[in-house]
Write a protein that holds these residues in place. Structure first.
Motif, short mmCIF file in Angstrom:
data_model
loop_
_atom_site.label_atom_id
_atom_site.label_comp_id
_atom_site.label_asym_id
_atom_site.label_seq_id
_atom_site.Cartn_x
_atom_site.Cartn_y
_atom_site.Cartn_z
N TRP A 34 49.43 2.98 28.85
CA TRP A 34 50.06 2.79 27.56
C TRP A 34 51.57 2.81 27.69
O TRP A 34 52.11 3.27 28.68
CB TRP A 34 49.57 3.81 26.52
CG TRP A 34 49.71 5.25 26.90
CD1 TRP A 34 48.82 6.01 27.59
CD2 TRP A 34 50.80 6.11 26.61
NE1 TRP A 34 49.29 7.28 27.74
CE2 TRP A 34 50.51 7.37 27.14
CE3 TRP A 34 52.01 5.94 25.94
CZ2 TRP A 34 51.37 8.45 27.03
CZ3 TRP A 34 52.87 7.02 25.83
CH2 TRP A 34 52.53 8.26 26.37
N PHE A 35 52.23 2.27 26.70
CA PHE A 35 53.69 2.21 26.69
C PHE A 35 54.16 2.20 25.24
O PHE A 35 53.41 1.84 24.34
CB PHE A 35 54.21 0.98 27.44
CG PHE A 35 53.62 -0.30 26.97
CD1 PHE A 35 54.23 -1.04 25.97
CD2 PHE A 35 52.44 -0.77 27.52
CE1 PHE A 35 53.68 -2.22 25.53
CE2 PHE A 35 51.88 -1.96 27.09
CZ PHE A 35 52.51 -2.69 26.09
N SER A 36 55.40 2.62 25.04
CA SER A 36 55.94 2.66 23.69
C SER A 36 57.45 2.54 23.72
O SER A 36 58.11 3.06 24.62
CB SER A 36 55.54 3.98 23.00
OG SER A 36 56.08 4.01 21.70
N SER A 37 57.99 1.88 22.71
CA SER A 37 59.44 1.83 22.53
C SER A 37 59.84 2.68 21.32
O SER A 37 60.99 2.68 20.92
CB SER A 37 59.90 0.38 22.33
OG SER A 37 59.28 -0.16 21.19
N PRO A 48 63.41 4.83 17.40
CA PRO A 48 63.40 4.30 18.77
C PRO A 48 63.14 5.43 19.79
O PRO A 48 63.49 6.58 19.55
CB PRO A 48 64.80 3.72 18.93
CG PRO A 48 65.26 3.43 17.55
CD PRO A 48 64.64 4.51 16.70
N TYR A 49 62.52 5.05 20.91
CA TYR A 49 62.21 6.02 21.96
C TYR A 49 63.43 6.85 22.33
O TYR A 49 63.37 8.06 22.45
CB TYR A 49 61.62 5.31 23.18
CG TYR A 49 61.62 6.15 24.41
CD1 TYR A 49 60.83 7.28 24.48
CD2 TYR A 49 62.43 5.84 25.49
CE1 TYR A 49 60.83 8.08 25.59
CE2 TYR A 49 62.43 6.63 26.61
CZ TYR A 49 61.63 7.76 26.65
OH TYR A 49 61.65 8.55 27.76
N GLN A 50 64.57 6.19 22.51
CA GLN A 50 65.83 6.90 22.71
C GLN A 50 66.96 6.08 22.10
O GLN A 50 66.84 4.88 21.94
CB GLN A 50 66.09 7.21 24.18
CG GLN A 50 66.27 6.02 25.06
CD GLN A 50 66.51 6.43 26.50
OE1 GLN A 50 66.96 7.52 26.79
NE2 GLN A 50 66.20 5.55 27.43
N GLU A 51 68.03 6.73 21.76
CA GLU A 51 69.16 6.04 21.15
C GLU A 51 69.84 5.17 22.21
O GLU A 51 70.13 5.63 23.31
CB GLU A 51 70.16 7.07 20.61
CG GLU A 51 71.31 6.46 19.87
CD GLU A 51 72.24 7.52 19.30
OE1 GLU A 51 73.42 7.19 19.10
OE2 GLU A 51 71.80 8.65 19.08
N THR A 52 70.06 3.91 21.86
CA THR A 52 70.73 3.00 22.79
C THR A 52 72.23 3.27 22.75
O THR A 52 72.86 3.23 21.69
CB THR A 52 70.44 1.54 22.42
OG1 THR A 52 69.02 1.34 22.44
CG2 THR A 52 71.10 0.58 23.41
N GLU A 61 62.07 2.10 26.85
CA GLU A 61 60.61 2.14 26.83
C GLU A 61 60.10 3.31 27.66
O GLU A 61 60.69 3.69 28.67
CB GLU A 61 60.04 0.83 27.39
CG GLU A 61 58.55 0.69 27.19
CD GLU A 61 58.05 -0.68 27.58
OE1 GLU A 61 57.63 -1.42 26.68
OE2 GLU A 61 58.09 -1.00 28.78
N TYR A 62 58.99 3.88 27.21
CA TYR A 62 58.29 4.95 27.91
C TYR A 62 56.93 4.40 28.31
O TYR A 62 56.23 3.81 27.49
CB TYR A 62 58.14 6.16 26.99
CG TYR A 62 57.41 7.32 27.63
CD1 TYR A 62 58.11 8.27 28.36
CD2 TYR A 62 56.04 7.46 27.50
CE1 TYR A 62 57.45 9.35 28.94
CE2 TYR A 62 55.37 8.52 28.09
CZ TYR A 62 56.09 9.45 28.80
OH TYR A 62 55.44 10.51 29.38
N ARG A 63 56.55 4.57 29.60
CA ARG A 63 55.27 4.01 30.10
C ARG A 63 54.49 5.09 30.84
O ARG A 63 55.06 5.97 31.47
CB ARG A 63 55.54 2.84 31.04
CG ARG A 63 56.22 1.67 30.38
CD ARG A 63 56.44 0.52 31.34
NE ARG A 63 57.43 0.82 32.36
CZ ARG A 63 58.73 0.60 32.24
NH1 ARG A 63 59.22 0.11 31.12
NH2 ARG A 63 59.55 0.86 33.23
N ASN A 64 53.16 4.96 30.78
CA ASN A 64 52.29 5.89 31.47
C ASN A 64 51.09 5.13 32.03
O ASN A 64 50.51 4.29 31.36
CB ASN A 64 51.80 6.98 30.51
CG ASN A 64 50.84 7.95 31.16
OD1 ASN A 64 49.65 7.65 31.25
ND2 ASN A 64 51.33 9.07 31.60
#
Length: 113
Positions: A34-37, A48-52, A61-64
């Motif tokens: 799975w992955f998520s933004s 958002p996953y993290q502040e740009t 993006e975070y992926r696992n």
């Protein structure tokens, strides 16, 4: 209006649930990807996953990826053992940086009766 119910003594219940027959086993391998933004903030809002940061594009993006193993074995009519573990790859990308962590999760051993 009143309703009255009368019940007799309860008998023992025995469903033999969640134990394997002696000498039998069960095993499974599964893949999780799975992955998520996005993520949920402290108020439960999607953010958002993290502040740009300034000067970077918005590709955070975070992926696992996980390969999971699970097994059960019946030691006796009343006792069963189970184990589970996984090999995981966790990646985080954003703000010009890529982080990657790989390895095995904890080995979990269970005894059920």
């Amino acid at each position: 209006m009143f309703l009255t119910a009368v019940a007799g003594p309860a008998s023992n219940a025995c469903a033999d649930a969640w134990t394997r027959d002696q000498g039998s086993w069960f095993g499974s391998l599964s893949v999780e990807r799975w992955f998520s933004s996005e993520r949920f903030d402290a108020l439960g809002e999607r953010v958002p996953y993290q502040e740009t940061l300034p000067g970077f594009d918005d590709t955070d993006e975070y992926r696992n990826f996980a390969l999971r193993a699970y097994g059960e074995y019946g030691f006796s009519p009343e006792w069963m053992g189970a184990m589970s573990t996984a090999f995981e790859i966790i990646e985080a990308e954003g703000n010009g940086r890529e982080d990657r962590t790989t390895g095995f999760s904890d080995l979990r051993l269970h005894v059920k009766r």
